[in-house]
Design a protein around this motif. Structure first.
Motif, PDB file in Angstrom:
ATOM      1  N   THR A  78       1.021  -0.960  -0.147  1.00 29.98           N
ATOM      2  CA  THR A  78       0.146  -0.016   0.093  1.00 29.98           C
ATOM      3  C   THR A  78       1.232   1.338  -0.326  1.00 29.98           C
ATOM      4  OG1 THR A  78      -1.877  -1.062   1.450  1.00 29.98           O
ATOM      5  CG2 THR A  78      -1.532   0.945   1.121  1.00 29.98           C
ATOM      6  N   TRP A  79       0.886   2.060  -0.802  1.00 30.48           N
ATOM      7  CA  TRP A  79       1.422   3.520  -0.851  1.00 30.48           C
ATOM      8  C   TRP A  79       1.364   4.350   0.473  1.00 30.48           C
ATOM      9  CZ3 TRP A  79       3.832   4.787  -4.915  1.00 30.48           C
ATOM     10  CH2 TRP A  79       4.054   4.593  -6.138  1.00 30.48           C
ATOM     11  N   THR A  80       2.110   4.424   1.341  1.00 26.40           N
ATOM     12  CA  THR A  80       1.588   4.947   2.350  1.00 26.40           C
ATOM     13  C   THR A  80       1.494   7.460   1.776  1.00 26.40           C
ATOM     14  OG1 THR A  80       4.978   5.783   2.073  1.00 26.40           O
ATOM     15  CG2 THR A  80       3.796   3.935   3.557  1.00 26.40           C
ATOM     16  N   THR A  81       1.180   7.320   3.224  1.00 28.65           N
ATOM     17  CA  THR A  81       0.621   8.464   3.120  1.00 28.65           C
ATOM     18  C   THR A  81       1.628   9.920   2.615  1.00 28.65           C
ATOM     19  OG1 THR A  81       0.753   8.971   5.657  1.00 28.65           O
ATOM     20  CG2 THR A  81      -1.454   7.976   4.758  1.00 28.65           C
ATOM     21  N   GLU A  82       3.022   9.397   3.369  1.00 30.20           N
ATOM     22  CA  GLU A  82       4.275  10.131   3.215  1.00 30.20           C
ATOM     23  C   GLU A  82       4.937  10.238   2.030  1.00 30.20           C
ATOM     24  OE1 GLU A  82       5.602   7.318   5.755  1.00 30.20           O
ATOM     25  OE2 GLU A  82       4.556   7.709   5.293  1.00 30.20           O
ATOM     26  N   ALA A  83       4.560   8.438   0.871  1.00 32.59           N
ATOM     27  CA  ALA A  83       5.136   8.521   0.207  1.00 32.59           C
ATOM     28  C   ALA A  83       4.679   9.646  -1.094  1.00 32.59           C
ATOM     29  CB  ALA A  83       5.775   7.197  -0.215  1.00 32.59           C
ATOM     30  N   GLU A  84       5.415   9.958  -1.751  1.00 34.34           N
ATOM     31  CA  GLU A  84       4.931  10.485  -3.151  1.00 34.34           C
ATOM     32  C   GLU A  84       4.092   9.641  -4.374  1.00 34.34           C
ATOM     33  OE1 GLU A  84       6.907  14.046  -4.800  1.00 34.34           O
ATOM     34  OE2 GLU A  84       8.101  13.934  -4.027  1.00 34.34           O
ATOM     35  N   ARG A  85       3.537   9.454  -4.709  1.00 31.72           N
ATOM     36  CA  ARG A  85       2.759   7.881  -5.674  1.00 31.72           C
ATOM     37  C   ARG A  85       3.409   8.484  -7.409  1.00 31.72           C
ATOM     38  NH1 ARG A  85      -2.981   6.321  -3.723  1.00 31.72           N
ATOM     39  NH2 ARG A  85      -2.740   5.077  -6.226  1.00 31.72           N
ATOM     40  N   ASN A  86       4.332   8.636  -7.345  1.00 27.45           N
ATOM     41  CA  ASN A  86       5.530   8.591  -8.515  1.00 27.45           C
ATOM     42  C   ASN A  86       5.124   7.070  -9.236  1.00 27.45           C
ATOM     43  OD1 ASN A  86       7.103   8.724  -6.255  1.00 27.45           O
ATOM     44  ND2 ASN A  86       8.345   7.919  -8.713  1.00 27.45           N
ATOM     45  N   SER A  87       5.332   7.106 -10.512  1.00 32.98           N
ATOM     46  CA  SER A  87       5.422   5.726 -11.202  1.00 32.98           C
ATOM     47  C   SER A  87       6.560   5.387 -11.834  1.00 32.98           C
ATOM     48  CB  SER A  87       3.842   5.356 -12.161  1.00 32.98           C
ATOM     49  OG  SER A  87       2.635   5.288 -11.725  1.00 32.98           O
ATOM     50  N   ARG A  88       7.255   4.639 -12.214  1.00 31.73           N
ATOM     51  CA  ARG A  88       7.998   3.878 -13.067  1.00 31.73           C
ATOM     52  C   ARG A  88       8.523   3.033 -13.498  1.00 31.73           C
ATOM     53  NH1 ARG A  88      14.784   3.159 -11.447  1.00 31.73           N
ATOM     54  NH2 ARG A  88      15.654   3.885 -13.026  1.00 31.73           N
ATOM     55  N   ILE A  89       9.264   3.243 -14.858  1.00 34.16           N
ATOM     56  CA  ILE A  89       8.537   1.639 -16.031  1.00 34.16           C
ATOM     57  C   ILE A  89      10.301   2.270 -16.284  1.00 34.16           C
ATOM     58  CG2 ILE A  89       7.207   2.925 -17.507  1.00 34.16           C
ATOM     59  CD1 ILE A  89       6.419   0.311 -17.792  1.00 34.16           C
ATOM     60  N   VAL A  90      10.515   0.396 -16.359  1.00 33.19           N
ATOM     61  CA  VAL A  90      11.729   0.545 -17.175  1.00 33.19           C
ATOM     62  C   VAL A  90      11.790  -0.270 -18.861  1.00 33.19           C
ATOM     63  CG1 VAL A  90      14.361  -0.217 -16.655  1.00 33.19           C
ATOM     64  CG2 VAL A  90      14.013   0.764 -14.697  1.00 33.19           C
ATOM     65  N   PHE A  91      12.692   0.023 -19.528  1.00 34.69           N
ATOM     66  CA  PHE A  91      12.436  -0.963 -20.717  1.00 34.69           C
ATOM     67  C   PHE A  91      14.460  -0.981 -20.918  1.00 34.69           C
ATOM     68  CE2 PHE A  91       8.065   1.495 -21.521  1.00 34.69           C
ATOM     69  CZ  PHE A  91       7.490   0.417 -21.352  1.00 34.69           C
ATOM     70  N   ILE A  92      13.937  -2.349 -21.653  1.00 36.42           N
ATOM     71  CA  ILE A  92      15.410  -2.462 -21.459  1.00 36.42           C
ATOM     72  C   ILE A  92      15.516  -3.514 -22.947  1.00 36.42           C
ATOM     73  CG2 ILE A  92      17.441  -3.709 -21.102  1.00 36.42           C
ATOM     74  CD1 ILE A  92      16.763  -3.763 -17.573  1.00 36.42           C
ATOM     75  N   GLY A  93      16.793  -2.982 -24.034  1.00 33.91           N
ATOM     76  CA  GLY A  93      16.625  -3.702 -25.066  1.00 33.91           C
ATOM     77  C   GLY A  93      17.581  -3.034 -26.517  1.00 33.91           C
ATOM     78  N   LYS A  94      17.058  -3.264 -27.458  1.00 33.75           N
ATOM     79  CA  LYS A  94      17.694  -2.452 -28.382  1.00 33.75           C
ATOM     80  C   LYS A  94      17.453  -1.500 -29.289  1.00 33.75           C
ATOM     81  CE  LYS A  94      20.836  -7.135 -29.840  1.00 33.75           C
ATOM     82  NZ  LYS A  94      20.638  -7.908 -31.190  1.00 33.75           N
ATOM     83  N   LYS A  95      18.555  -0.521 -29.774  1.00 32.71           N
ATOM     84  CA  LYS A  95      17.363   0.705 -29.687  1.00 32.71           C
ATOM     85  C   LYS A  95      16.372   0.899 -29.913  1.00 32.71           C
ATOM     86  CE  LYS A  95      20.504  -1.236 -34.303  1.00 32.71           C
ATOM     87  NZ  LYS A  95      20.713  -1.007 -35.400  1.00 32.71           N
ATOM     88  N   LEU A  96      16.155   1.376 -28.625  1.00 31.88           N
ATOM     89  CA  LEU A  96      14.760   1.653 -28.413  1.00 31.88           C
ATOM     90  C   LEU A  96      14.825   3.443 -28.525  1.00 31.88           C
ATOM     91  CD1 LEU A  96      14.409  -0.286 -24.953  1.00 31.88           C
ATOM     92  CD2 LEU A  96      14.164  -1.158 -27.357  1.00 31.88           C
ATOM     93  N   ASN A  97      13.071   3.418 -29.141  1.00 32.36           N
ATOM     94  CA  ASN A  97      12.882   5.205 -29.332  1.00 32.36           C
ATOM     95  C   ASN A  97      12.202   5.794 -28.006  1.00 32.36           C
ATOM     96  OD1 ASN A  97      11.996   7.487 -30.182  1.00 32.36           O
ATOM     97  ND2 ASN A  97      11.583   6.874 -31.787  1.00 32.36           N
ATOM     98  N   PRO A  98      13.016   6.249 -27.221  1.00 30.23           N
ATOM     99  CA  PRO A  98      12.324   7.152 -26.172  1.00 30.23           C
ATOM    100  C   PRO A  98      10.688   7.519 -26.419  1.00 30.23           C
ATOM    101  CG  PRO A  98      13.945   7.861 -26.549  1.00 30.23           C
ATOM    102  CD  PRO A  98      13.911   6.920 -27.364  1.00 30.23           C
ATOM    103  N   ASN A  99      11.267   8.227 -27.679  1.00 36.88           N
ATOM    104  CA  ASN A  99       9.866   9.325 -27.867  1.00 36.88           C
ATOM    105  C   ASN A  99       8.677   8.000 -27.882  1.00 36.88           C
ATOM    106  OD1 ASN A  99      10.406  11.568 -27.658  1.00 36.88           O
ATOM    107  ND2 ASN A  99      12.151  11.249 -29.950  1.00 36.88           N
ATOM    108  N   GLY A 100       8.458   7.290 -28.729  1.00 40.80           N
ATOM    109  CA  GLY A 100       7.438   6.198 -28.682  1.00 40.80           C
ATOM    110  C   GLY A 100       7.114   5.193 -27.725  1.00 40.80           C
ATOM    111  N   PHE A 101       8.269   5.414 -27.105  1.00 45.69           N
ATOM    112  CA  PHE A 101       7.683   4.772 -25.574  1.00 45.69           C
ATOM    113  C   PHE A 101       6.825   5.443 -25.171  1.00 45.69           C
ATOM    114  CE2 PHE A 101      10.925   1.717 -26.774  1.00 45.69           C
ATOM    115  CZ  PHE A 101      10.742   0.610 -26.579  1.00 45.69           C
TER     116      PHE A 101
END
Length: 325
Positions: free
Chosen positions: A290-313
């Motif tokens: 559960t998200w704690t009351t003091e924590a900022e509810r930010n989302s983070r996702i990581v993609f790992i691969g070849k020749k990935l274009n950040p704009n499309g993701f």
């Protein structure tokens, strides 16, 4: 009626010659007050690694009808059923894969099957990395890269064969490939088992759910084979239905050069974190703490691969943000 407690599972992977069997023997010795059930997998019809594993007595099971990630069939599921029937006889399940296995396939039953997680909980995937040979392996194989990309712990082995500068270089190399992983090091008779068992897939996710920066994404480029790691942070909540749909379509039709996807998400009207990751072309969705009351509810996702274009993701992810109508 008693509550079923799933058995913890550890998967050991790593390229040929990285020292998996030596590490497994050390793990068995470290866990001498507990009972381990060990599944050994070898490529070929004739298994020999089982003869090299000490102190495993009748809890050692060999699957030598091919690489486990390629022959994940009824034999494996049947073995899991047999082990569960005798669950009082062991405390943890340890799986050692072949040196050419893709750990994502081996982990798949524990992450995507509707029933298996009820009985078994995948706690960690450990990838052993040969300090002496890893750079050559990354140049010459996709398997080594896949193993590193998917694992939660990257254990650099044979560190007694390299100097401090070379070890620091390898650590940086590995973090460039898989920024989500915990990097440790050791060698025969000197493995950091205590640190290893402090790490679970949940703690790795929590540790990497960092405070967002002013940038939406971070780009890391690996020096081999155009390998890229893209990290995205969002402070806005996501629509889970949209997110699951978009990522599923992406994995099935567009993710040929993506080795790993893993993220922790803040979902609209949901108090728990949602952990989403790719297992081959499948999407595994699970609830976290559960998200704690003091924590900022930010989302983070990581993609790992070849020749990935950040704009499309970034565009794909922004289309999955919750929109108040």
């Amino acid at each position: 009626m008693s509550t079923i407690r799933p058995k913890p599972v550890t998967i050991i992977t790593g390229f040929l010659g990285a020292g998996k069997t030596t590490f497994l023997n050390g793990l068995i010795a470290y866990k001498n007050t507990e009972k381990l059930a060990v599944i050994e997998n070898e490529f070929g019809q004739e298994g020999i690694d089982g003869q090299l594993v000490i102190c495993a007595d009748d809890k050692l099971f060999e699957l030598s009808n091919g690489c486990l990630c390629c022959t994940l069939n009824e034999d494996f599921y049947s073995l899991l059923e047999v082990l569960w029937e005798g669950r009082e006889e062991f405390d943890e399940l340890v799986i050692e894969t072949t040196g050419i296995a893709n750990p994502a396939s081996v982990a798949a039953p524990f992450l995507t099957n509707a029933n298996v997680p009820y009985y078994y909980k995948l706690n960690r995937v450990i990838c052993l990395v040969d300090a002496h040979n890893i750079e050559q392996q990354l140049h010459e194989t996709d398997e080594a890269r896949n193993q590193i990309s998917f694992s939660d712990i990257l254990l650099i082995t044979k560190t007694d064969m390299v100097d401090i500068e070379q070890l620091a270089h390898i650590e940086k190399l590995l973090k460039g490939i898989n920024p989500l992983a915990v990097v440790l090091s050791g060698y025969r008779d000197c493995y950091p088992f205590t640190q290893i068992y402090e790490v679970t897939r949940g703690t790795v996710a929590e540790a990497k759910s960092s405070k967002p920066t002013n940038r939406t994404f971070t780009l890391q480029r690996h020096q081999h084979e155009d390998l890229v790691s893209l990290s995205f942070n969002f402070v806005e909540p996501f629509d889970l239905q949209l997110l699951s749909h978009r990522l599923t379509v992406f994995l099935n039709f567009q993710a040929k050069d993506v080795y790993r996807v893993k993220g922790i998400f803040s979902i609209h009207n949901q108090t728990q974190k949602v952990i989403i990751q790719s297992v081959m072309n499948d999407l595994a969705v699970a609830t976290g703490d559960t998200w704690t009351t003091e924590a900022e509810r930010n989302s983070r996702i990581v993609f790992i691969g070849k020749k990935l274009n950040p704009n499309g993701f970034e565009k794909m992810l922004r289309q999955c943000l919750y929109r108040h109508i």
